[in-house]
Design a protein around this motif. Structure first.
Motif, short mmCIF file in Angstrom:
data_model
loop_
_atom_site.label_atom_id
_atom_site.label_comp_id
_atom_site.label_asym_id
_atom_site.label_seq_id
_atom_site.Cartn_x
_atom_site.Cartn_y
_atom_site.Cartn_z
N LEU A 6 -22.73 0.34 -1.71
CA LEU A 6 -22.01 -0.08 -2.92
C LEU A 6 -20.68 0.66 -3.07
N ILE A 7 -20.73 1.96 -2.83
CA ILE A 7 -19.51 2.77 -2.95
C ILE A 7 -18.45 2.27 -1.97
N HIS A 8 -18.85 2.02 -0.74
CA HIS A 8 -17.89 1.55 0.27
C HIS A 8 -17.39 0.14 -0.06
N MET A 9 -18.30 -0.74 -0.48
CA MET A 9 -17.89 -2.09 -0.83
C MET A 9 -16.89 -2.06 -1.98
N HIS A 10 -17.16 -1.22 -2.97
CA HIS A 10 -16.29 -1.14 -4.14
C HIS A 10 -14.93 -0.55 -3.77
N GLY A 11 -14.94 0.55 -3.06
CA GLY A 11 -13.67 1.19 -2.67
C GLY A 11 -12.85 0.32 -1.75
N ASP A 12 -13.52 -0.29 -0.79
CA ASP A 12 -12.80 -1.17 0.15
C ASP A 12 -12.26 -2.40 -0.56
N SER A 13 -13.02 -2.94 -1.50
CA SER A 13 -12.53 -4.12 -2.23
C SER A 13 -11.31 -3.77 -3.07
N TRP A 14 -11.28 -2.55 -3.61
CA TRP A 14 -10.09 -2.10 -4.35
C TRP A 14 -8.88 -2.03 -3.44
N ALA A 15 -9.06 -1.44 -2.27
CA ALA A 15 -7.94 -1.30 -1.33
C ALA A 15 -7.43 -2.68 -0.91
N ILE A 16 -8.34 -3.57 -0.56
CA ILE A 16 -7.94 -4.92 -0.15
C ILE A 16 -7.30 -5.65 -1.31
N LEU A 17 -7.84 -5.47 -2.52
CA LEU A 17 -7.30 -6.13 -3.70
C LEU A 17 -5.85 -5.73 -3.96
N VAL A 18 -5.55 -4.45 -3.85
CA VAL A 18 -4.18 -4.00 -4.08
C VAL A 18 -3.24 -4.56 -3.01
N ILE A 19 -3.70 -4.59 -1.77
CA ILE A 19 -2.88 -5.16 -0.69
C ILE A 19 -2.64 -6.65 -0.93
N LEU A 20 -3.69 -7.39 -1.29
CA LEU A 20 -3.53 -8.82 -1.57
C LEU A 20 -2.62 -9.06 -2.77
N PHE A 21 -2.72 -8.20 -3.77
CA PHE A 21 -1.85 -8.31 -4.94
C PHE A 21 -0.39 -8.15 -4.52
N LEU A 22 -0.10 -7.13 -3.74
CA LEU A 22 1.28 -6.91 -3.29
C LEU A 22 1.76 -8.08 -2.43
N LEU A 23 0.91 -8.61 -1.59
CA LEU A 23 1.28 -9.78 -0.79
C LEU A 23 1.53 -11.00 -1.67
N SER A 24 0.74 -11.17 -2.72
CA SER A 24 0.94 -12.28 -3.64
C SER A 24 2.27 -12.18 -4.36
N PHE A 40 -11.61 -11.17 -4.48
CA PHE A 40 -11.88 -9.74 -4.47
C PHE A 40 -12.02 -9.16 -5.88
N TYR A 41 -11.48 -9.83 -6.90
CA TYR A 41 -11.77 -9.43 -8.28
C TYR A 41 -13.28 -9.49 -8.49
N ILE A 42 -13.86 -10.60 -8.04
CA ILE A 42 -15.29 -10.81 -8.24
C ILE A 42 -16.10 -9.77 -7.48
N VAL A 43 -15.75 -9.53 -6.22
CA VAL A 43 -16.46 -8.52 -5.42
C VAL A 43 -16.36 -7.16 -6.08
N MET A 44 -15.17 -6.81 -6.55
CA MET A 44 -14.95 -5.51 -7.17
C MET A 44 -15.73 -5.39 -8.47
N ILE A 45 -15.74 -6.44 -9.28
CA ILE A 45 -16.46 -6.38 -10.56
C ILE A 45 -17.96 -6.29 -10.33
N VAL A 46 -18.50 -7.11 -9.42
CA VAL A 46 -19.94 -7.09 -9.16
C VAL A 46 -20.38 -5.74 -8.60
N SER A 47 -19.64 -5.21 -7.64
CA SER A 47 -20.02 -3.91 -7.08
C SER A 47 -19.87 -2.80 -8.12
N GLY A 48 -18.85 -2.90 -8.98
CA GLY A 48 -18.66 -1.90 -10.03
C GLY A 48 -19.78 -1.91 -11.05
N VAL A 49 -20.20 -3.10 -11.47
CA VAL A 49 -21.31 -3.20 -12.43
C VAL A 49 -22.60 -2.69 -11.79
#
Length: 111
Positions: A6-24, A40-49
């Protein structure tokens, strides 16, 4: 699912999310980066909860979750305002401040 996963999924989804945001933001006409960003919003929220539930709902991490939801809103506003060529400086400043606070809480620098 193990807590470590969970920790890795959450941290990695944050990193990917920020990269995708900058690309967007950079590639305004691309829709795929924005769609992936929203996935990745969904992945990040689910793993965070899930992590909150495993931690026992500590107050500081609930605050981190609320800040994360605000950050998602800011990302959406920045992308939309950038596409419409409207000023987004205030949103960028808030984005950076809140992202730093979230990272400090997540890496237990604060708390």
């Amino acid at each position: 699912m193990s807590f470590n996963a969970l920790i890795h999924m959450h941290g990695d989804s944050w990193a990917i999310l920020v990269i995708l945001f900058l690309l967007s933001v950079i590639f305004k006409k691309q829709k795929i980066t924005l769609w992936l960003q929203r996935l990745f919003y969904i992945v990040m929220i689910v793993s965070g909860v899930a992590m909150l539930a495993k931690f026992g709902w500590p107050g500081l991490f609930i605050m981190k979750g609320i800040l994360a939801l605000i950050l998602i809103g800011l990302m959406e506003m920045i992308v939309v305002r950038t596409k419409k060529q409207k000023p987004a400086a205030v949103f960028w400043i808030l984005f950076i401040i809140i992202l730093i606070i979230i990272l400090l809480i997540g890496y237990q620098v604060i708390g």
